[in-house]
Design a protein around this motif. Sequence first.
Motif, short mmCIF file in Angstrom:
data_model
loop_
_atom_site.label_atom_id
_atom_site.label_comp_id
_atom_site.label_asym_id
_atom_site.label_seq_id
_atom_site.Cartn_x
_atom_site.Cartn_y
_atom_site.Cartn_z
N LEU A 1 0.80 -1.22 0.00
CA LEU A 1 0.00 0.00 0.00
C LEU A 1 0.83 1.28 0.00
O LEU A 1 0.29 2.37 -0.06
CB LEU A 1 -0.93 0.03 1.22
CG LEU A 1 -2.00 -1.05 1.30
CD1 LEU A 1 -2.77 -0.94 2.60
CD2 LEU A 1 -2.94 -0.97 0.11
N ARG B 1 2.47 2.40 2.52
CA ARG B 1 2.23 3.03 3.81
C ARG B 1 3.27 2.60 4.83
O ARG B 1 3.77 1.48 4.80
CB ARG B 1 0.85 2.67 4.36
CG ARG B 1 -0.28 3.08 3.45
CD ARG B 1 -0.36 4.57 3.36
NE ARG B 1 -1.53 4.97 2.62
CZ ARG B 1 -2.04 6.16 2.68
NH1 ARG B 1 -1.50 7.08 3.42
NH2 ARG B 1 -3.10 6.46 1.98
N ILE C 1 -1.34 5.26 12.05
CA ILE C 1 -2.45 4.47 11.50
C ILE C 1 -3.70 4.69 12.32
O ILE C 1 -4.78 4.96 11.79
CB ILE C 1 -2.06 2.98 11.43
CG1 ILE C 1 -0.94 2.77 10.41
CG2 ILE C 1 -3.28 2.11 11.11
CD1 ILE C 1 -0.33 1.38 10.43
N GLY D 1 -5.02 8.33 11.94
CA GLY D 1 -5.73 8.51 10.68
C GLY D 1 -7.11 7.88 10.72
O GLY D 1 -8.06 8.40 10.12
N LEU D 2 -7.25 6.79 11.43
CA LEU D 2 -8.54 6.12 11.56
C LEU D 2 -9.50 6.95 12.42
O LEU D 2 -10.69 7.05 12.12
CB LEU D 2 -8.35 4.74 12.19
CG LEU D 2 -9.57 3.83 12.30
CD1 LEU D 2 -10.14 3.53 10.92
CD2 LEU D 2 -9.19 2.55 13.01
N ARG E 1 -10.82 10.57 10.49
CA ARG E 1 -11.79 10.57 9.41
C ARG E 1 -12.09 9.14 8.97
O ARG E 1 -11.25 8.26 9.08
CB ARG E 1 -11.26 11.35 8.22
CG ARG E 1 -10.02 10.71 7.61
CD ARG E 1 -9.28 11.60 6.63
NE ARG E 1 -8.09 10.98 6.14
CZ ARG E 1 -6.96 10.85 6.81
NH1 ARG E 1 -6.86 11.29 8.04
NH2 ARG E 1 -5.89 10.29 6.29
N ASP F 1 -12.95 7.18 5.61
CA ASP F 1 -12.99 7.29 4.16
C ASP F 1 -12.53 5.97 3.56
O ASP F 1 -12.47 4.96 4.25
CB ASP F 1 -12.14 8.48 3.67
CG ASP F 1 -10.70 8.42 4.16
OD1 ASP F 1 -10.24 7.35 4.58
OD2 ASP F 1 -10.03 9.47 4.10
N ASN F 2 -12.18 5.97 2.29
CA ASN F 2 -11.76 4.73 1.64
C ASN F 2 -10.41 4.24 2.14
O ASN F 2 -9.99 3.15 1.83
CB ASN F 2 -11.76 4.89 0.12
CG ASN F 2 -10.79 5.97 -0.34
OD1 ASN F 2 -10.26 6.73 0.47
ND2 ASN F 2 -10.59 6.06 -1.64
N ASP F 3 -9.73 5.04 2.95
CA ASP F 3 -8.44 4.67 3.54
C ASP F 3 -8.63 3.95 4.88
O ASP F 3 -7.68 3.47 5.46
CB ASP F 3 -7.62 5.95 3.75
CG ASP F 3 -6.14 5.70 3.76
OD1 ASP F 3 -5.67 4.82 3.03
OD2 ASP F 3 -5.45 6.39 4.55
N SER F 4 -9.85 3.88 5.37
CA SER F 4 -10.12 3.38 6.71
C SER F 4 -10.06 1.86 6.83
O SER F 4 -9.72 1.35 7.90
CB SER F 4 -11.49 3.86 7.19
OG SER F 4 -11.51 5.26 7.26
N TRP G 1 -8.05 -0.59 5.58
CA TRP G 1 -6.75 -1.18 5.90
C TRP G 1 -6.28 -0.74 7.28
O TRP G 1 -5.65 -1.50 8.00
CB TRP G 1 -5.70 -0.89 4.82
CG TRP G 1 -5.18 0.52 4.82
CD1 TRP G 1 -5.63 1.56 4.08
CD2 TRP G 1 -4.10 1.03 5.61
NE1 TRP G 1 -4.91 2.70 4.36
CE2 TRP G 1 -3.95 2.39 5.30
CE3 TRP G 1 -3.24 0.48 6.55
CZ2 TRP G 1 -2.99 3.21 5.88
CZ3 TRP G 1 -2.27 1.28 7.14
CH2 TRP G 1 -2.16 2.63 6.80
N ARG G 2 -6.60 0.51 7.66
CA ARG G 2 -6.22 1.00 8.99
C ARG G 2 -6.93 0.19 10.08
O ARG G 2 -6.32 -0.23 11.06
CB ARG G 2 -6.57 2.49 9.14
CG ARG G 2 -5.71 3.40 8.29
CD ARG G 2 -6.17 4.86 8.43
NE ARG G 2 -5.48 5.74 7.53
CZ ARG G 2 -4.30 6.31 7.78
NH1 ARG G 2 -3.70 6.10 8.92
NH2 ARG G 2 -3.74 7.09 6.89
#
Length: 142
Positions: A29, A31, A38, A41-42, A45, A47-50, A52-53
């Motif tokens: 990824l 990252r 990690i 970021g979770l 917000r 979003d579509n990044d959540s 994997w977090r």
Amino acid sequence: MDWTNFHPLSALLGGGLIGLAALILLLGLGRIAGVSGILGGLLQRLDNDSFWRLAFVLGIPLGALLMAQFLGGFVPRLNVGSAALVVAGLAVGFGTRLGAGCTSGHGICGLARLSPRSLVAVLAFMASAMATVFIIHHLLAD
């Protein structure tokens, strides 16, 4: 298994698995496997990044529970009260903000990328850990 003593083989295996997870996250990824970043970021917000977090954060305790069951279980022991745990948690949170990352981000990923900032951070982590152990075991011991 006796969880109170150091076991080099399990430490080597655990460290290798942590390094492998960090490498997979970086190559898969792009990252960095810094847990505080990690989780931060979770919490900031959704979003579509959540996904994997969330998978990474949930995988930490679930992996520990799975290994405990595989190795015959364990009984966690805490020799401190709830107030001390809260203070310790807040101190860790403050330290990760102050140090621009946590031990996993700097120690595993930052050092692997030869980051000078991470080297300084890891040296500070280690020095404070050694000082804490010395104070607790030699100055405050019963």
